[in-house]
Write a protein that holds these residues in place. Structure first.
Motif, mmCIF file in Angstrom:
data_model
loop_
_atom_site.group_PDB
_atom_site.id
_atom_site.type_symbol
_atom_site.label_atom_id
_atom_site.label_comp_id
_atom_site.label_asym_id
_atom_site.label_seq_id
_atom_site.Cartn_x
_atom_site.Cartn_y
_atom_site.Cartn_z
ATOM 1 N N SER A 17 -17.592 15.302 1.157
ATOM 2 C CA SER A 17 -18.162 16.672 1.116
ATOM 3 C C SER A 17 -19.346 16.967 0.417
ATOM 4 O O SER A 17 -19.360 16.591 -1.067
ATOM 5 C CB SER A 17 -16.849 17.691 0.749
ATOM 6 O OG SER A 17 -15.879 17.385 1.752
ATOM 7 N N VAL A 18 -20.028 17.818 0.847
ATOM 8 C CA VAL A 18 -21.565 18.155 0.037
ATOM 9 C C VAL A 18 -21.231 19.678 -0.244
ATOM 10 O O VAL A 18 -20.824 20.620 0.325
ATOM 11 C CB VAL A 18 -22.546 17.846 0.763
ATOM 12 C CG1 VAL A 18 -23.932 18.225 0.247
ATOM 13 C CG2 VAL A 18 -22.523 16.376 1.232
ATOM 14 N N ASP A 20 -22.181 23.445 -1.017
ATOM 15 C CA ASP A 20 -23.157 24.327 0.139
ATOM 16 C C ASP A 20 -24.555 24.655 -0.301
ATOM 17 O O ASP A 20 -25.217 25.063 0.360
ATOM 18 C CB ASP A 20 -22.186 25.696 0.041
ATOM 19 C CG ASP A 20 -22.926 26.529 1.176
ATOM 20 O OD1 ASP A 20 -23.081 25.856 2.326
ATOM 21 O OD2 ASP A 20 -22.909 27.872 1.064
ATOM 22 N N LYS A 23 -29.874 20.602 -0.923
ATOM 23 C CA LYS A 23 -29.936 19.681 -1.848
ATOM 24 C C LYS A 23 -31.740 19.512 -2.189
ATOM 25 O O LYS A 23 -31.986 18.976 -2.998
ATOM 26 C CB LYS A 23 -29.792 18.427 -0.487
ATOM 27 C CG LYS A 23 -30.515 17.028 -1.034
ATOM 28 C CD LYS A 23 -29.500 16.332 -2.193
ATOM 29 C CE LYS A 23 -30.073 15.107 -2.516
ATOM 30 N NZ LYS A 23 -29.342 14.476 -3.489
ATOM 31 N N LYS A 102 -26.886 16.497 5.644
ATOM 32 C CA LYS A 102 -25.735 16.943 5.894
ATOM 33 C C LYS A 102 -24.708 16.100 7.049
ATOM 34 O O LYS A 102 -23.835 15.444 7.155
ATOM 35 C CB LYS A 102 -25.630 18.445 6.666
ATOM 36 C CG LYS A 102 -25.841 19.354 5.270
ATOM 37 C CD LYS A 102 -25.692 20.755 5.799
ATOM 38 C CE LYS A 102 -26.058 21.840 4.660
ATOM 39 N NZ LYS A 102 -25.127 21.619 3.581
ATOM 40 N N TYR A 105 -24.277 12.572 5.324
ATOM 41 C CA TYR A 105 -23.506 12.480 4.082
ATOM 42 C C TYR A 105 -22.438 13.602 4.065
ATOM 43 O O TYR A 105 -21.752 13.207 2.948
ATOM 44 C CB TYR A 105 -24.521 12.449 2.859
ATOM 45 C CG TYR A 105 -25.421 11.346 2.907
ATOM 46 C CD1 TYR A 105 -24.955 10.082 2.997
ATOM 47 C CD2 TYR A 105 -26.953 11.716 2.875
ATOM 48 C CE1 TYR A 105 -26.219 9.168 3.245
ATOM 49 C CE2 TYR A 105 -27.794 10.797 2.965
ATOM 50 C CZ TYR A 105 -27.214 9.387 3.165
ATOM 51 O OH TYR A 105 -28.526 8.434 3.275
ATOM 52 N N ASP A 106 -22.335 14.713 4.692
ATOM 53 C CA ASP A 106 -21.296 15.630 4.531
ATOM 54 C C ASP A 106 -20.162 15.238 5.753
ATOM 55 O O ASP A 106 -20.467 15.433 6.795
ATOM 56 C CB ASP A 106 -21.988 16.839 4.749
ATOM 57 C CG ASP A 106 -20.920 18.043 4.599
ATOM 58 O OD1 ASP A 106 -19.874 17.929 4.589
ATOM 59 O OD2 ASP A 106 -21.579 19.255 4.027
ATOM 60 N N TYR A 109 -19.797 17.667 8.811
ATOM 61 C CA TYR A 109 -20.463 17.665 9.943
ATOM 62 C C TYR A 109 -20.629 16.036 10.502
ATOM 63 O O TYR A 109 -21.506 16.098 11.739
ATOM 64 C CB TYR A 109 -22.318 17.574 9.251
ATOM 65 C CG TYR A 109 -22.515 18.870 8.920
ATOM 66 C CD1 TYR A 109 -23.417 19.772 9.527
ATOM 67 C CD2 TYR A 109 -22.075 19.461 7.736
ATOM 68 C CE1 TYR A 109 -23.732 21.138 9.079
ATOM 69 C CE2 TYR A 109 -22.758 20.865 7.083
ATOM 70 C CZ TYR A 109 -23.305 21.498 7.718
ATOM 71 O OH TYR A 109 -23.631 22.665 7.684
#
Length: 364
Positions: A17-18, A20, A23, A102, A105-106, A109
């Motif tokens: 999870s990234v 909010d 980046k 996203k 890596y999230d 998504y």
């Protein structure tokens, strides 16, 4: 948060999870964009492919295209997104770069957005124009025509607006630059009786595809052809409180044969990406506001033959404060939300990712 394993096509990937926040928290320039995309391709070569599209621009840059595909062994429904075609759309490359990060890596998504689609992305379609406008950002503004025709003025000021690239065609001096989004070979110049003069911000070039940028995009989208199911031109609106989800045609008031589907998807996306002050994006055919010929969206629809084509225009300040990350963050978040809402609207319209419970379709 510790990594977790998720099956994505034929490859098991580590995801997380990234947070909010952004980046990429500064307006990216061409070098920063290139470095970020090369890092994606280096870190995840099984799912990321980076292309440098020919030909080079007049300042010797390549148009960069990145493909995100969770499974190289099969083709999934394809989504094409092109941004940064207008030299004032500084935030569009950030939005597409942020979306790419996203998707890769999230965890939130991955399904359905990354796993269910192949993504074809051109974050900065006018790198020369964006570099040019960003380089002059600290100068005082004057009208573009005055700036072009007065050498003394040019040395200490900047044009109030600049939508073109920086091509210098023979016999064009002191004027230069072509509006790339007027340079595609589909009903080119059908909207005017007389070609705008070369100093105009709307100069469409001496002929269709006279710009390296339009040629590079044509090369790429023509090659993709039937792999693309949904195409999005991520643009900007430079007028406060005027934000749009538009669809072809731009050159004509004639409605496309699937205008009801386009309108339905657009209205769904507008509801799902409601703006912070409660407003909805305006949704309609592009030419309802102004007829514009030779555009990217009309070319992709009329020549490449993609049925679902949208032009997204979230609000973006003209020459925004370069250090104001809140302004950048607002545009990026609106753009990503709107893009994904269009994808959801498309999925809903085609009954993808739905199950029927007692006669009611439920999206998952």
């Amino acid at each position: 948060m510790s990594g977790q394993e998720l099956e994505s096509g034929s490859k098991v990937r580590t995801i997380r999870s990234v947070e909010d926040g952004l980046k990429y928290d500064q307006y990216v320039d061409y070098n920063s964009l290139e470095n970020a995309l090369k890092m994606f391709a280096k870190n995840d070569p099984d799912v990321v492919t980076l292309h440098e599209l020919p030909p080079h621009t007049s300042e010797n840059r390549s148009i960069l295209a990145v493909e995100l595909r969770s499974d190289r062994q099969s083709r999934k429904a394809g989504i094409l997104i092109i941004g940064g075609l207008d030299a004032m759309a500084w935030g569009a490359p950030n939005a597409i770069l942020e979306l790419s990060h996203k998707l890769l890596y999230d965890a939130s998504y991955q399904t359905p957005f990354f796993n269910d689609y192949d993504w074809y992305l051109i974050p900065m379609a006018n790198p020369d124009g964006i570099a040019f406008t960003q380089s002059l950002r600290s100068r005082q503004p004057v009208e573009p025509m005055m700036w072009l025709k007065n050498d003394t003025v040019r040395s200490v000021t900047r044009p109030r607006e600049w939508h073109k690239n920086v091509d210098k065609e023979p016999g064009q001096a002191p004027c230069f630059g072509t509006h790339i989004n007027r340079n595609f070979a589909y009903h080119w110049q059908d909207d005017v009786r007389k070609t705008p003069q070369k100093c105009s911000q709307y100069f469409p070039g001496s002929k269709p595809f006279s710009t390296a940028e339009a040629k590079a995009i044509r090369y790429y989208v023509d090659k993709l052809g039937t792999y693309i199911d949904l195409a999005i031109h991520l643009h900007v609106s430079l007028v406060p409180r005027k934000e749009y989800i538009l669809y072809p045609w731009r050159y004509s008031l004639r409605q496309p044969s699937n205008y009801r589907t386009l309108q339905e998807i657009g209205e769904y996306a507008a509801r799902k990406s409601r703006l912070a002050d409660g407003r909805l994006y305006e949704v309609h055919q592009s030419s309802s506001d102004e007829r514009v010929a030779g555009t990217l969206s009309d070319y992709v629809s009329g020549v490449v033959g993609i049925d679902l084509v949208f032009l997204l225009r979230p609000y973006h300040q003209m020459f925004p404060n370069y250090t104001d990350t809140d302004v950048l963050s607002t545009y990026v978040k609106k753009s990503i939300s709107t893009v994904l809402s269009v994808v959801r609207g498309w999925r809903r319209n085609t009954k993808q990712n739905t199950l029927s419970f007692f006669g009611t379709d439920v999206e998952f």
